[in-house]
Scaffold this motif. Structure first.
Motif, PDB file in Angstrom:
ATOM      1  N   VAL A  32     -18.595 -18.799 -30.502  1.00 27.23           N
ATOM      2  CA  VAL A  32     -18.099 -19.802 -31.435  1.00 27.23           C
ATOM      3  C   VAL A  32     -19.064 -19.840 -32.617  1.00 27.23           C
ATOM      4  O   VAL A  32     -20.260 -19.588 -32.468  1.00 27.23           O
ATOM      5  N   SER A  33     -18.546 -20.133 -33.786  1.00 30.03           N
ATOM      6  CA  SER A  33     -19.359 -20.132 -35.005  1.00 30.03           C
ATOM      7  C   SER A  33     -19.744 -21.562 -35.362  1.00 30.03           C
ATOM      8  O   SER A  33     -18.879 -22.429 -35.529  1.00 30.03           O
ATOM      9  N   CYS A  34     -21.058 -21.822 -35.447  1.00 28.34           N
ATOM     10  CA  CYS A  34     -21.565 -23.158 -35.727  1.00 28.34           C
ATOM     11  C   CYS A  34     -22.058 -23.261 -37.170  1.00 28.34           C
ATOM     12  O   CYS A  34     -22.627 -22.309 -37.711  1.00 28.34           O
ATOM     13  N   SER A  63      -9.810 -21.830 -35.838  1.00 29.22           N
ATOM     14  CA  SER A  63     -10.243 -20.925 -34.765  1.00 29.22           C
ATOM     15  C   SER A  63     -11.730 -21.120 -34.503  1.00 29.22           C
ATOM     16  O   SER A  63     -12.457 -21.679 -35.330  1.00 29.22           O
ATOM     17  N   LYS A  64     -12.166 -20.640 -33.342  1.00 30.09           N
ATOM     18  CA  LYS A  64     -13.582 -20.757 -32.969  1.00 30.09           C
ATOM     19  C   LYS A  64     -14.469 -19.847 -33.813  1.00 30.09           C
ATOM     20  O   LYS A  64     -15.688 -20.055 -33.884  1.00 30.09           O
ATOM     21  N   GLU A  65     -13.863 -18.841 -34.429  1.00 27.51           N
ATOM     22  CA  GLU A  65     -14.655 -17.912 -35.237  1.00 27.51           C
ATOM     23  C   GLU A  65     -15.013 -18.502 -36.606  1.00 27.51           C
ATOM     24  O   GLU A  65     -15.906 -18.013 -37.280  1.00 27.51           O
ATOM     25  N   CYS A  70     -20.925 -27.943 -34.256  1.00 34.72           N
ATOM     26  CA  CYS A  70     -21.167 -27.741 -32.822  1.00 34.72           C
ATOM     27  C   CYS A  70     -21.983 -28.916 -32.284  1.00 34.72           C
ATOM     28  O   CYS A  70     -23.033 -29.265 -32.835  1.00 34.72           O
ATOM     29  N   HIS A 129     -16.925 -27.495 -30.160  1.00 34.48           N
ATOM     30  CA  HIS A 129     -16.855 -26.839 -31.469  1.00 34.48           C
ATOM     31  C   HIS A 129     -15.672 -27.431 -32.206  1.00 34.48           C
ATOM     32  O   HIS A 129     -14.530 -27.363 -31.738  1.00 34.48           O
ATOM     33  N   ASN A 130     -15.941 -28.067 -33.340  1.00 34.21           N
ATOM     34  CA  ASN A 130     -14.890 -28.715 -34.133  1.00 34.21           C
ATOM     35  C   ASN A 130     -14.070 -29.679 -33.280  1.00 34.21           C
ATOM     36  O   ASN A 130     -12.843 -29.733 -33.368  1.00 34.21           O
ATOM     37  N   LYS A 132     -13.509 -29.700 -30.041  1.00 38.51           N
ATOM     38  CA  LYS A 132     -12.875 -29.167 -28.836  1.00 38.51           C
ATOM     39  C   LYS A 132     -13.921 -28.584 -27.891  1.00 38.51           C
ATOM     40  O   LYS A 132     -14.900 -27.975 -28.318  1.00 38.51           O
ATOM     41  N   VAL A 134     -15.612 -26.033 -25.662  1.00 39.69           N
ATOM     42  CA  VAL A 134     -15.585 -24.567 -25.609  1.00 39.69           C
ATOM     43  C   VAL A 134     -16.383 -24.018 -24.432  1.00 39.69           C
ATOM     44  O   VAL A 134     -16.213 -22.861 -24.061  1.00 39.69           O
ATOM     45  N   THR A 155     -22.760 -19.379 -28.299  1.00 37.66           N
ATOM     46  CA  THR A 155     -22.772 -19.407 -29.762  1.00 37.66           C
ATOM     47  C   THR A 155     -23.415 -18.184 -30.403  1.00 37.66           C
ATOM     48  O   THR A 155     -23.233 -17.956 -31.602  1.00 37.66           O
TER      49      THR A 155
END
Length: 231
Positions: A32-34, A63-65, A70, A129-130, A132, A134, A155
């Motif tokens: 996931v991208s923080c 999306s998680k990308e 976070c 993440h955002n 949600k 993960v 992450t």
């Protein structure tokens, strides 16, 4: 289930939790991208309203990308010895992962938020993440090294300094010593139960036999004392 403008669905309805500690070998891990520097200098103790505000999702992130906020949430109890074991390493995480916000919520006070996130045991550690979930920490050992690996595997972010717990991490913000538990309502309940049990016991034949036996022995003792006095 909603509160104000915030909607948080139960875990089973949002997504399948990623078991970070049980990855199959040779499986490509999607991180996931923080957002950078999204953390805080130390762990923040929050209530259910505050953490729900933190978990409001950005609708532009789909999306998680995509870089998103976070947040690592520790569900703990001041009276739980295992929560106390997890406290020092968790307190240290905000220092070594500045991109991730570390928050802790007393799960004994905010039961509704526990239900919404599928919390059945303490302590529990969830990565959002955002807004949600993960990933969920599934180890039974509460060590800083394991916490750090958990974050890195989810992450791709590595600790910014050597991972170790300092003396100030034992002082807070999350307590490292369990409080003694005392519930006045529980004491009142037990007192009521004992009184009721004693009342019903006094209605039994055994209680009547005890009373008659005591009275008989008392009369015999008095009679014997009077006889000895006369002699």
């Amino acid at each position: 289930m909603s509160r104000g403008n915030v909607t948080i669905k139960p875990v089973a309805e949002t997504m399948t939790l990623t078991n970070i500690t049980e990855q199959e070998p040779n499986v490509t891990q999607k991180f996931v991208s923080c957002l950078e520097n999204g953390g805080s200098p130390e762990v923040q103790l929050v209530n259910d309203t505050e953490v729900m505000k933190m978990l409001v999702p950005d609708t532009n992130i789909t999306s998680k990308e995509q870089p998103g906020k976070c947040i690592l949430v520790l569900f703990y109890s001041k009276y739980c010895p295992f929560s106390s074991l997890a406290a020092p390493p968790f307190n240290a995480l905000s220092r070594v992962f500045p991109d991730i916000k570390m928050v802790a919520i007393n799960a004994m006070l905010y039961h509704l938020f526990n239900t919404q996130n599928g919390i059945v045991g303490l302590p529990s550690l969830l990565l959002f993440h955002n807004g949600k979930i993960v990933a969920k920490y599934n180890e039974t050992d509460y060590k800083l090294e394991l916490f750090s690996k958990f974050i890195t595997k989810a992450t791709g972010i590595k600790a910014e300094e050597k991972v170790f717990v300092k003396s100030e991490d034992f002082r807070g913000p999350v307590h490292s010593l369990p409080f003694r538990w005392f519930d006045p309502l529980m004491l009142l309940s037990w007192t009521f139960i004992i009184i009721c049990a004693f009342y019903y016991f006094t209605k039994t034949k055994f209680w009547k036999w005890i009373i008659e036996t005591v009275k008989r022995n008392w009369r015999e003792s008095e009679a014997q004392a009077q006889h000895e006095h006369v002699e």
